[in-house]
Design an enzyme around this catalytic site. Structure first.
Site, short mmCIF file in Angstrom:
data_model
loop_
_atom_site.label_atom_id
_atom_site.label_comp_id
_atom_site.label_asym_id
_atom_site.label_seq_id
_atom_site.Cartn_x
_atom_site.Cartn_y
_atom_site.Cartn_z
N LYS A 22 45.80 26.70 35.46
CA LYS A 22 46.26 28.02 34.92
C LYS A 22 46.69 28.95 35.88
O LYS A 22 47.83 29.50 35.69
CB LYS A 22 45.15 28.74 34.07
CG LYS A 22 45.42 29.89 33.69
CD LYS A 22 44.09 30.61 33.07
CE LYS A 22 44.23 32.10 32.75
NZ LYS A 22 43.94 32.88 34.06
N ASN A 23 45.88 29.18 36.81
CA ASN A 23 46.11 30.44 37.82
C ASN A 23 47.52 29.94 38.83
O ASN A 23 47.91 30.84 39.35
CB ASN A 23 44.94 30.68 38.69
CG ASN A 23 43.94 31.41 37.80
OD1 ASN A 23 44.39 32.12 36.78
ND2 ASN A 23 42.59 31.86 38.35
N CYS A 116 41.50 39.64 31.06
CA CYS A 116 40.24 39.75 30.74
C CYS A 116 39.57 40.97 31.27
O CYS A 116 39.77 41.34 32.27
CB CYS A 116 39.31 38.49 31.16
SG CYS A 116 39.78 36.92 30.21
N ARG A 121 39.97 46.22 37.62
CA ARG A 121 40.66 45.25 38.18
C ARG A 121 42.02 45.91 38.66
O ARG A 121 43.02 45.63 38.08
CB ARG A 121 41.13 44.24 37.31
CG ARG A 121 39.79 43.41 36.66
CD ARG A 121 40.31 42.05 35.79
NE ARG A 121 40.71 40.95 36.72
CZ ARG A 121 41.02 40.10 35.81
NH1 ARG A 121 41.16 40.11 34.79
NH2 ARG A 121 41.51 38.93 36.76
N ASP A 306 35.17 32.53 39.10
CA ASP A 306 35.53 31.80 37.68
C ASP A 306 34.45 30.65 37.26
O ASP A 306 34.98 30.45 36.00
CB ASP A 306 36.95 31.42 37.73
CG ASP A 306 38.18 32.42 37.53
OD1 ASP A 306 37.66 33.62 37.44
OD2 ASP A 306 39.10 32.07 37.97
N ARG A 398 43.64 30.88 25.76
CA ARG A 398 44.39 31.31 26.94
C ARG A 398 44.09 30.41 28.15
O ARG A 398 45.27 30.32 29.03
CB ARG A 398 44.00 32.79 27.41
CG ARG A 398 44.29 33.89 26.41
CD ARG A 398 44.10 35.05 26.96
NE ARG A 398 44.36 35.03 28.61
CZ ARG A 398 44.07 35.75 29.53
NH1 ARG A 398 42.98 36.69 29.47
NH2 ARG A 398 44.18 35.68 30.79
C1 UD1 Z 1 42.55 36.02 40.35
C2 UD1 Z 1 42.50 34.96 39.07
C3 UD1 Z 1 41.40 35.09 38.42
C4 UD1 Z 1 40.08 35.07 39.32
C5 UD1 Z 1 40.15 36.14 40.49
C6 UD1 Z 1 39.00 36.06 41.60
C7 UD1 Z 1 44.74 34.77 38.41
C8 UD1 Z 1 45.88 34.80 37.29
N1 UD1 Z 1 43.61 35.25 38.18
O1 UD1 Z 1 42.66 37.35 39.58
O2 UD1 Z 1 40.93 34.04 37.46
O3 UD1 Z 1 38.73 35.61 38.82
O4 UD1 Z 1 41.55 35.78 41.14
O5 UD1 Z 1 39.17 34.70 42.07
O6 UD1 Z 1 44.96 34.09 39.39
N2 UD1 Z 1 41.28 43.82 44.15
C9 UD1 Z 1 41.65 45.14 44.40
N3 UD1 Z 1 43.02 45.74 44.45
C10 UD1 Z 1 44.05 44.75 44.31
C11 UD1 Z 1 43.78 43.35 43.64
C12 UD1 Z 1 42.40 43.02 43.68
O7 UD1 Z 1 40.84 45.97 44.75
O8 UD1 Z 1 45.02 45.31 44.25
C13 UD1 Z 1 40.06 43.45 43.85
C14 UD1 Z 1 39.66 42.93 42.57
O9 UD1 Z 1 39.12 44.23 41.92
C15 UD1 Z 1 38.49 41.95 42.93
C16 UD1 Z 1 39.14 41.38 44.30
O10 UD1 Z 1 40.16 42.27 44.82
O11 UD1 Z 1 37.14 42.55 43.15
C17 UD1 Z 1 39.65 40.05 44.02
O12 UD1 Z 1 40.83 40.11 42.86
P1 UD1 Z 1 41.75 39.14 43.08
O13 UD1 Z 1 41.78 38.03 43.98
O14 UD1 Z 1 43.37 40.07 43.19
O15 UD1 Z 1 42.09 38.89 41.27
P2 UD1 Z 1 43.19 38.44 40.45
O16 UD1 Z 1 44.49 37.82 41.18
O17 UD1 Z 1 43.51 39.62 39.50
#
Ligand code: UD1
Length: 419
Positions: A22-23, A116, A121, A306, A398
């Site tokens: 998915k990701n 979610c 986030r 996850d 999803r």
């Molecule tokens: C992706 C995955 C999700 C998984 C997560 C962490 C997808 C579509 N989703 O989500 O399933 O749970 O990685 O492995 O691939 N953060 C910030 N600022 C940002 C972006 C992130 O502070 O601009 C923080 C987040 O709050 C979190 C951490 O960084 O604490 C990691 O988040 P991130 O790896 O970005 O998660 P996603 O890419 O949204």
């Protein structure tokens, strides 16, 4: 209202094949916007996030053909129309349209991402990277506008303050056609990042270092069509492995890349889970007594956030006391009150989940408040005595391809009911 109804206590056995990740696929589809020709993806999972992305691509003008697990996308007709509402707001990964539209058109107006509720986030790292590449960022009502002054975006040296999967992939997508070199430092190292880089490189991009914490992208002028096999979903694999250990009597999980699950397998071994690792499969035996363990999630190659929720029902079968600390999303505890209502000795306080086992679960009506919490409730329902009714199942659909069919084939008494 749709719900999943499970009559628990039936042991599982047989074989289950893991679908495409998915990701990965939620990033691969938007990335295709950068190509000048048709791109075909194989191994595309049957999940509703993919349905939503296809709808969005078609609204933008792409022509899409889907045949089973194969998706053929012709992005040549894509127009840069504003996408403030609708499906865009339903999934987190719609943020990848920022990167791909910016890369192709030098501007984008896209609604804020949904997804979610795992606590806060933010997407500040994505936006900082785009700004470093010459884009201005402004909010227009419910959407975000990224624009340049008519020039293509340019390469930049970007240091990610936090390790972020989404920000790393998004920067890579935007940089693929930017002018000059982009260097991402403190990049995330998840396998899905390598998968997206592989697709882009096969389209003609110059990306080096994906899978390490420094990624270098030399922008190119054009990207061509290609064909790409999506990697197996390591989170789906981990979910079925946990399920097999909790209630299986010999389950083979196939289409698994063991290397992607190293830290997870190590934790299962620490619990005493008996399994055999084969070339592209894992065979999980019927288990004896398991030992309670403590888990701390961290970015790849650490224990995946996850998988924290899907492994929880298995932890509840183990003897002793253990804890889970999610360092990525400390509020990712939606599954805990529901499991407690099913009779588990488990609580979440101050960023820590604590449990005491072994537990016998009883089926009750429960609510899936996010995708992986939903997966945990499915496993708990399969383990529980009696009938479990899960509502809010849209979250589960999803991310889990054909979950009802796969579990029925393993011997589960599970059904999707339309009320
Ligand atoms: C992706 C995955 C999700 C998984 C997560 C962490 C997808 C579509 N989703 O989500 O399933 O749970 O990685 O492995 O691939 N953060 C910030 N600022 C940002 C972006 C992130 O502070 O601009 C923080 C987040 O709050 C979190 C951490 O960084 O604490 C990691 O988040 P991130 O790896 O970005 O998660 P996603 O890419 O949204």
């Amino acid at each position: 209202m749709r719900k999943i109804v499970i009559n628990g206590g039936k042991p599982l056995s047989g074989e289950v094949a893991v679908s495409g990740a998915k990701n990965s696929v939620v990033a691969l589809i938007p990335a295709i916007i950068l190509a000048d020709d048709i791109v075909t993806l194989d191994g595309v999972p049957a999940i509703s996030d993919v349905d939503s992305l296809i709808d969005i691509m078609e609204i933008m003008g792409a022509s899409v053909k889907r045949d089973g697990e194969t998706l053929e996308i012709d992005p040549r007709g894509v127009k840069n129309i504003p996408m403030p509402y609708g499906k865009i707001n339903s999934l987190r990964a719609s943020y990848y349209f920022y990167g791909s539209l910016l890369g192709r058109f030098g501007e984008a107006t896209v609604g804020l991402p949904g997804g979610c509720d795992l606590g806060p986030r933010p997407i500040d790292l994505h936006l900082k990277a785009f700004e470093a590449m010459g884009a201005s960022v402004s909010y227009e009502g419910e959407s975000m506008r990224l624009a340049t002054d008519g020039q293509p975006i340019y390469g930049a040296h970007i240091y990610m303050d936090t390790v972020s999967v989404g920000a790393t992939i998004n920067t890579m997508i935007a940089a693929a056609k930017a002018k000059g070199r982009t260097v991402i430092e403190n990049a995330a190292r998840e396998p899905e990042i390598i998968d997206v880089a592989t697709l882009l490189n096969n389209m003609g991009a110059h990306i080096r270092g994906a899978g390490t914490d420094i990624i270098t992208i030399d922008g190119v002028e054009t990207l061509k069509g290609t064909r790409h096999q999506v990697i197996p979903d390591r989170i789906e694999a981990g979910t079925y492995i946990a399920m097999a250990a909790a209630i299986g009597e010999g389950v083979k999980v196939t289409n698994v890349l063991y290397e992607h699950l190293d830290s997870y397998i190590a934790k299962l071994e620490e619990m005493g889970v008996r399994m055999t690792v084969e070339e592209d499969a894992i065979f999980v035996e019927k288990q004896g007594e398991l030992k309670a363990v403590s888990i701390k999630t961290s970015p790849y190659p650490g224990f995946a956030t996850d998988l924290q929720q899907p492994i929880t029902p298995l932890l509840l079968t183990a003897k002793g006391r253990g804890s889970i600390v999610d360092t990525i999303y400390e509020k990712r505890v939606n599954h805990v009150p529901e499991l407690a209502r099913m009779g588990a000795e488990i609580s979440a306080l101050g960023g820590q989940i604590v449990y005491q086992g072994p537990n016998e679960l009883t089926g009750v009506p429960v609510k899936a408040s996010d995708l992986r919490a939903g997966a945990a409730l499915v496993i708990a329902g399969l383990m529980a005595k009696g009938r479990t009714e899960i509502t809010n199942i849209e979250f589960i659909l999803r991310g889990y391809s054909n979950i009802i069919e796969k579990l029925t084939a393993l011997g589960a008494d599970i059904e999707l009911v339309n009320d």
